[in-house]
Design a protein around this motif. Sequence first.
Motif, PDB file in Angstrom:
ATOM      1  N   UNK A  72       0.822  -1.214   0.000  1.00 56.11           N
ATOM      2  CA  UNK A  72       0.000   0.000   0.000  1.00 56.11           C
ATOM      3  C   UNK A  72       0.854   1.261   0.000  1.00 56.11           C
ATOM      4  N   UNK A  73       0.391   2.257  -0.743  1.00 54.11           N
ATOM      5  CA  UNK A  73       1.132   3.510  -0.819  1.00 54.11           C
ATOM      6  C   UNK A  73       1.308   4.167   0.531  1.00 54.11           C
ATOM      7  N   UNK A  74       0.289   4.037   1.413  1.00 55.84           N
ATOM      8  CA  UNK A  74       0.386   4.694   2.721  1.00 55.84           C
ATOM      9  C   UNK A  74       1.503   4.085   3.568  1.00 55.84           C
ATOM     10  N   UNK A  75       1.797   2.797   3.329  1.00 56.13           N
ATOM     11  CA  UNK A  75       2.887   2.160   4.081  1.00 56.13           C
ATOM     12  C   UNK A  75       4.219   2.780   3.681  1.00 56.13           C
ATOM     13  N   UNK A  76       4.411   2.990   2.384  1.00 60.38           N
ATOM     14  CA  UNK A  76       5.664   3.576   1.905  1.00 60.38           C
ATOM     15  C   UNK A  76       5.815   5.027   2.344  1.00 60.38           C
ATOM     16  N   UNK A  77       4.674   5.675   2.650  1.00 56.40           N
ATOM     17  CA  UNK A  77       4.726   7.070   3.101  1.00 56.40           C
ATOM     18  C   UNK A  77       4.943   7.186   4.609  1.00 56.40           C
ATOM     19  N   UNK A  78       4.995   6.057   5.314  1.00 55.61           N
ATOM     20  CA  UNK A  78       5.235   6.095   6.751  1.00 55.61           C
ATOM     21  C   UNK A  78       6.589   6.749   7.031  1.00 55.61           C
ATOM     22  N   UNK A  79       6.644   7.773   7.882  1.00 59.52           N
ATOM     23  CA  UNK A  79       7.930   8.439   8.147  1.00 59.52           C
ATOM     24  C   UNK A  79       8.994   7.454   8.600  1.00 59.52           C
ATOM     25  N   UNK A  80      10.109   7.468   7.904  1.00 57.33           N
ATOM     26  CA  UNK A  80      11.241   6.629   8.291  1.00 57.33           C
ATOM     27  C   UNK A  80      11.345   5.307   7.568  1.00 57.33           C
ATOM     28  N   UNK A  81      10.245   4.845   6.930  1.00 55.33           N
ATOM     29  CA  UNK A  81      10.290   3.505   6.348  1.00 55.33           C
ATOM     30  C   UNK A  81      11.234   3.434   5.145  1.00 55.33           C
ATOM     31  N   UNK A  82      11.071   4.338   4.183  1.00 53.28           N
ATOM     32  CA  UNK A  82      11.927   4.274   2.990  1.00 53.28           C
ATOM     33  C   UNK A  82      13.392   4.601   3.295  1.00 53.28           C
ATOM     34  N   UNK A  83      13.695   5.648   4.080  1.00 56.36           N
ATOM     35  CA  UNK A  83      15.107   5.856   4.456  1.00 56.36           C
ATOM     36  C   UNK A  83      15.672   4.671   5.222  1.00 56.36           C
ATOM     37  N   UNK A  84      14.859   4.084   6.112  1.00 54.30           N
ATOM     38  CA  UNK A  84      15.321   2.931   6.881  1.00 54.30           C
ATOM     39  C   UNK A  84      15.576   1.724   5.997  1.00 54.30           C
ATOM     40  N   UNK A  85      14.657   1.482   5.040  1.00 55.67           N
ATOM     41  CA  UNK A  85      14.833   0.355   4.129  1.00 55.67           C
ATOM     42  C   UNK A  85      16.069   0.563   3.251  1.00 55.67           C
ATOM     43  N   UNK A  86      16.308   1.813   2.831  1.00 56.26           N
ATOM     44  CA  UNK A  86      17.490   2.111   2.011  1.00 56.26           C
ATOM     45  C   UNK A  86      18.779   1.893   2.796  1.00 56.26           C
ATOM     46  N   UNK A  87      18.806   2.398   4.028  1.00 57.11           N
ATOM     47  CA  UNK A  87      19.995   2.220   4.866  1.00 57.11           C
ATOM     48  C   UNK A  87      20.221   0.744   5.171  1.00 57.11           C
ATOM     49  N   UNK A  88      19.136   0.008   5.461  1.00 49.87           N
ATOM     50  CA  UNK A  88      19.249  -1.424   5.729  1.00 49.87           C
ATOM     51  C   UNK A  88      19.777  -2.154   4.501  1.00 49.87           C
ATOM     52  N   UNK A  89      19.277  -1.769   3.320  1.00 47.19           N
ATOM     53  CA  UNK A  89      19.723  -2.397   2.075  1.00 47.19           C
ATOM     54  C   UNK A  89      21.226  -2.235   1.891  1.00 47.19           C
ATOM     55  N   UNK A  90      21.710  -1.014   2.029  1.00 49.93           N
ATOM     56  CA  UNK A  90      23.133  -0.747   1.809  1.00 49.93           C
ATOM     57  C   UNK A  90      24.005  -1.455   2.845  1.00 49.93           C
ATOM     58  N   UNK A  91      23.555  -1.448   4.107  1.00 47.73           N
ATOM     59  CA  UNK A  91      24.343  -2.083   5.170  1.00 47.73           C
ATOM     60  C   UNK A  91      24.396  -3.595   4.990  1.00 47.73           C
ATOM     61  N   UNK A  92      23.232  -4.222   4.718  1.00 45.82           N
ATOM     62  CA  UNK A  92      23.189  -5.670   4.601  1.00 45.82           C
ATOM     63  C   UNK A  92      23.850  -6.165   3.320  1.00 45.82           C
ATOM     64  N   UNK A  93      23.793  -5.375   2.252  1.00 44.87           N
ATOM     65  CA  UNK A  93      24.475  -5.760   1.011  1.00 44.87           C
ATOM     66  C   UNK A  93      25.981  -5.853   1.237  1.00 44.87           C
ATOM     67  N   UNK A  94      26.540  -4.847   1.913  1.00 46.00           N
ATOM     68  CA  UNK A  94      27.968  -4.879   2.208  1.00 46.00           C
ATOM     69  C   UNK A  94      28.336  -5.992   3.170  1.00 46.00           C
TER      70      UNK A  94
END
Length: 494
Positions: free
Chosen positions: A291-313
């Motif tokens: 749902x679009x409202x989930x992606x608009x939750x404050x912190x979710x997309x920055x958190x997912x991006x940071x998690x992605x970069x950290x876990x990939x490395x």
Amino acid sequence: MTEKTQERAASAARPTPPAGPETVLPTPDAAARTRRNNQMLVVLLGAVFMALLDSTIVNVATPTIRTDLGTTGSALQLIVSGYTIAYATLLVTGARLGARNGFRTVFLAGLVTFTVASLACGLAPDEGTLIGARVVQGVGAAMMMPQIYSLIQLKFEGAARARALSLYAATIGLGVVVGQVAGGLLVSADLFGTGWRPVFLINVPVGVVLVAAGLRVLPKGRPENPKGLDIPGLITLTAALLLLVIPLVLGHEQHWPAWMVVSLVLSVPVFVAFAFVERSVARRGGAPLIPGRVLKTPGLLPGASAMFLAMAGYAGFLFSFSQHMQSGLGESATRTGLTFAPLALGVATGSLTWQKVPAAWHRRMIVIACTVTAVGHFGIGFAVRSGGHGGVALPLLQLVVGLGMGYITSPLLTVSLARVTPADASDASGVMTTSAQIAQVLGIATYGSVFLSTADGQGAHPSAHAMFVTAMLVAAGALLSAVASMKLPRPQKA
């Protein structure tokens, strides 16, 4: 009557204790509920650990599997990655199944599937059977994992929820590292002459115990407002993920044939098509997969991006360093696995102590931890550059990286999901878990490809040079994770 309705009715039926100046002690019912929740958490974390262990434990067993089954390089790659491909592509679907059919039901179904598939892996007579069983293992893991955050969100509140999420994140970090250690020990032990098979068979008794315990302690009930499956979104997202993941996992081994390049290019428009499909489903009043409202939750997309970069490395480093130790330095599986022990210690320490830092500092702490992790990888690259084992500096630097990861993953999950409503818990869990799992696939594919390609070069110590280059890139990724973490929301004032 749903589980929540039953709890409300039971609460209303209890007599209200008289008011008084003294602190009211927990009622027997509250103490029993806390004990039951803690038992539930043990089951959930046991399943997390088992699923993540299996994503890495096979890495150090691949030479033995290849010798025993006479596998080709491509088949061996599928044995390693078949699990991860199925796991990563079906996580969002697993989250929706839980929201539709009940978290307990889907969790237990996934756990049974995973356990039976582990038995099939351990008894596999040939490479084809092993590949198929590994894919089924991934399906089971994808059904289990998204339910865990949803159950934590449902049953824990306040400080208890923060503690549960810390243990959850610590288990994620430890599972990846301990997989390397346990794989090396089990393969080297060669129990009863079974070689690599205990790597998979160890899951069977553990899975049976977890299923039995889960039937007793996991909360029953179905969601009050079950969501539809969103078949168009499911098909489109799965297709997009497969187009992206399969070439990245198999590309180096297959020398990048044309169809893989085409597959990567096609993944972009299919992801775009998925976004349009989700909007269409929402306009028709359906329940989109994300749902679009989930992606608009404050912190979710920055958190997912940071998690992605950290876990990939993180995943890319573990894979590359394991290859460097075994292929470059000729170390045994046991020595390779034990090399990561300081890393595991650091992850556990960071994950279990970050809550001592005041909440107002959590966002800043994540940024600092990402930077510390980058420094640790930078140091490891220089420590092994000359072709040696890194001396005393290596375990210390591994400890630094582990502490950094511990202070990243646990608080990142907590901060990113802090403003998610209970109604969106399963979907937000699917987004964060998928981000972490896709990151591991892409991290191994990209950083691993850099390492393997560079290690094929000339020079006195090609593997050491390849590890240096890879460590520098992982350090750069950790710094990008720090930048993404700066976009996390500030803590809400009480």
